[in-house]
Design a protein around this motif. Sequence first.
Motif, mmCIF file in Angstrom:
data_model
loop_
_atom_site.group_PDB
_atom_site.id
_atom_site.type_symbol
_atom_site.label_atom_id
_atom_site.label_comp_id
_atom_site.label_asym_id
_atom_site.label_seq_id
_atom_site.Cartn_x
_atom_site.Cartn_y
_atom_site.Cartn_z
ATOM 1 N N PRO A 56 0.113 -0.136 3.952
ATOM 2 C CA PRO A 56 0.913 -0.726 5.042
ATOM 3 C C PRO A 56 2.366 -0.966 4.669
ATOM 4 N N GLY A 60 5.438 1.153 6.447
ATOM 5 C CA GLY A 60 6.437 0.339 7.126
ATOM 6 C C GLY A 60 7.844 0.636 6.628
ATOM 7 N N SER A 311 2.175 1.591 9.582
ATOM 8 C CA SER A 311 2.888 0.390 10.016
ATOM 9 C C SER A 311 4.159 0.734 10.785
#
Length: 355
Positions: A56, A60, A311
């Motif tokens: 994640p 991101g 993400s």
Amino acid sequence: MVLLLFCQRISAEIAVSLEMPELGEGMGRLEALLAENIAPAMAEIDASVADLLEKPKLTGAFSTAAGLSSSLPLQGNGMVSSEYSLSLGSYASLYSYTFDTDALEERFSQLSEEDDFEFGVNIHLVNAGFFFPLKKLHPCSSGFVSLAYSDLSGEEVFIRSFFIQTALGHMPFREKKLNRSFKWSPLYGQIAVSYSSSRLGTEFETGVIEEEFELDPDGNGPLIAQDVSIEIDPLVKLGLESRIGTLTAAFSSGITLLDFLHCYIGAGISTAFGRTDIAVDSSDEITVMGYLSGLIEKEGRFIISGSVEGSAPVVLLPYFFTGLQLDISSLFLRIPFQYNPETGISGGISMGVSL
């Protein structure tokens, strides 16, 4: 024989299938025993793939880097002296939890499958821009269209990207000529919308997985159990797939020296949305050794494919920017630089012609 499994622990979108090695006619029992003993190797590969896909922070960071890149082509448009211009350049953004090169070098040198940290990049290898006036809208208004495309493949890494952007600009105050060698452009504002789609991929070796076991060809019969071993050396292709849209507003001010050197400085903010997913693809041969090696008529394969949802970017991306532009007759060279307080930096270079 094909066995289909699903890695529910990762995502229902990742399909794992096993094409069993095929033995000669009448050896169905041995094929069934072989399939039963391959299961531990499948579980080990499943665990390795799960570690690769649960990222994640990494996804991101790649999303955020793509959002930061979208504002780079806009920079310096207020410095274009003609009514029309064409430009071609390259831009890149880096979003990282740290810019300490020693810390990053140490982190990457000890990289493992389980590691997940904020580090993302985005690249526009070939980015074209077209600047034009919008006098019918307002005498001091302008438009800008930017388009980027890349498709580069190497032995271990590939990059594919597409980017499109449209913008409106406005200069509320006319350029002020303070003397023969010095001009000042008090304010230039832009609003823009963009969309980018990119895929950055690489190959990752999880390491050789080997299982050793015994097979009894006739169960309780007179034949003794035989040693068998299987070996799988997975070469996993991972792709970070980003689809990011942005809305951007920016304001800048600049000076011109001797009619050929332009310097500008400004600030802006982008609203980014979308996400970066991780796609995986692997098709590896199962090597059978020992008692069964001479009985294999068709080699088996272990196949993994699909993607895992990643993400989203940081939603609000404020940034400060500066840059230089050199004019040589109708040609110009522009070097922009951008800093994001959330530990992001961006930069690039472009060349253009004023029409």
